[in-house]
Design a protein around this motif. Structure first.
Motif, short mmCIF file in Angstrom:
data_model
loop_
_atom_site.label_atom_id
_atom_site.label_comp_id
_atom_site.label_asym_id
_atom_site.label_seq_id
_atom_site.Cartn_x
_atom_site.Cartn_y
_atom_site.Cartn_z
N VAL A 203 39.66 46.72 40.84
CA VAL A 203 40.05 45.09 40.25
C VAL A 203 41.45 44.56 40.08
O VAL A 203 41.75 43.81 40.68
N TYR A 204 42.11 45.37 39.69
CA TYR A 204 43.78 45.44 39.11
C TYR A 204 44.45 44.80 40.73
O TYR A 204 45.06 44.38 40.71
N LEU A 205 43.61 45.64 41.96
CA LEU A 205 44.66 45.82 42.88
C LEU A 205 44.72 44.79 43.53
O LEU A 205 45.18 44.14 44.66
N VAL A 206 42.98 44.42 43.74
CA VAL A 206 42.49 43.04 44.42
C VAL A 206 43.42 42.04 44.02
O VAL A 206 43.54 41.03 44.29
N ARG A 207 43.22 41.53 42.68
CA ARG A 207 43.55 40.86 42.00
C ARG A 207 45.46 40.45 42.53
O ARG A 207 45.65 39.36 43.03
N ARG A 208 46.25 42.56 42.32
CA ARG A 208 47.62 41.63 42.46
C ARG A 208 47.43 41.22 44.22
O ARG A 208 48.23 40.20 44.83
#
Length: 314
Positions: free
Chosen positions: A3-8
């Motif tokens: 989720v963090y990677l997609v958001r970034r």
């Protein structure tokens, strides 16, 4: 993590969009006019208004921007106003040169900065520490372009030797290629190492005073084990943060040193484009540089979790 990677990655889109707007506007504020330079150098006697219309520079700026952005989204970086060649094809030849110089410089910087910074902290207030600190300050103070000019000029005067200035591609002759690239890579890497060296020393001194390090010493572990396994990994997190910020400095150094050492990379291409007000080239290269910086900082953020498993991405 996912989720963090997609958001970034989603945040990369507005960042690059903002960069594209700024670059597109600023290049048109450069003194001089691309059409005037083209008429002077390549089309004497031609009609400036006709050439401006042919290049699409007579339309409103926002129309030019929308058309350029649409072409970029389709993978078309445009055509050079000066050489009339496709920018994408030209960059395909120049990116490996800049990438090689940047990677070698980064390796040199890390190989010099981290061991010397650690040694300086472990041997605090000794001659080794004073020498390392003085060297770091000197590396911060000496401009890379000045040092590169000296490397070319002084050996030619004293020993009739100069670094090879005719570029040879890596796949054609690795030996000749390395002989030309290694000198600017070392200069750029040393300039990068000064800041990293000082921060590594400061963080190591802080970590070496922590309770878990003192406990490791009390258990009878050898100093090199305590430093390598316990202290260094914790001290590298702020260093990694600075390294991400230094990517922009590294890119700026390649622009200068590629011109000094006649390397046909993206930096030299950018300087030539600025000289002739070649707007599409300036825009394309700056957009690629911005993408590299954004993605490099994303990689740095992801590496935090490897250095410190206690970190949680949200």
């Amino acid at each position: 993590m996912q989720v963090y990677l997609v958001r970034r990655l989603l945040l990369v889109i507005p960042t690059l969009l903002g960069v594209s707007i700024i670059v597109f506007a600023l290049v048109r504020l450069l003194p001089g006019d691309a059409v005037a330079m083209l008429l002077q150098d390549y089309a004497q006697g031609a009609d400036g208004a006709a050439l401006r219309a042919q290049l699409g520079l007579d339309r409103p700026v926002y129309v030019q921007y929308v058309e350029w952005l649409g072409a970029v989204l389709r993978g078309d970086l445009g055509t050079s106003l000066r050489s009339k060649t496709a920018i994408g094809a030209e960059l395909a030849n120049r990116i490996p040169v800049t990438l090689e110089l940047g990677v070698l410089a980064l390796l040199v910087g890390l190989v010099v900065a981290i061991p010397v910074g650690v040694l300086s902290a472990v041997r605090q207030d000794t001659r080794v520490d004073y020498l390392a600190r003085s060297t770091a300050i000197a590396l911060l103070a000496i401009p890379g372009f000045w040092l590169g000019t000296l490397v070319i000029t002084l050996p030619s005067v004293w020993w009739q030797w100069t670094p090879p200035l005719r570029y040879t591609r890596l796949l054609d002759d690795p030996g000749k290629n390395l002989a030309q690239v290694i000198v600017p890579a070392v200069i750029l890497g040393l300039a990068l190492s000064g800041t990293l060296m000082r921060l590594t020393r400061a963080q190591m001194l802080e970590v070496l005073r922590q309770d878990f390090v003192l406990t490791a010493h009390a258990k009878g572990l050898a100093e090199r084990v305590v430093v390598a396994r316990h202290a260094l990994k914790n001290a590298l997190i702020p260093v990694l943060t600075l390294l991400g910020l230094q990517i922009s400095v590294l890119i700026g150094g390649t622009v200068v040193l590629e011109s000094v050492f006649a390397l046909p990379g993206m930096g030299r291409y950018l300087l030539e484009a600025v000289q002739y007000r070649d707007y599409p080239v300036i825009q394309a290269i700056n957009l690629l540089f911005a993408m590299v910086i954004v993605l490099a900082n994303l990689v740095v953020d992801l590496l935090y979790g490897w250095l410190d498993p206690r970190l949680r991405y949200q």
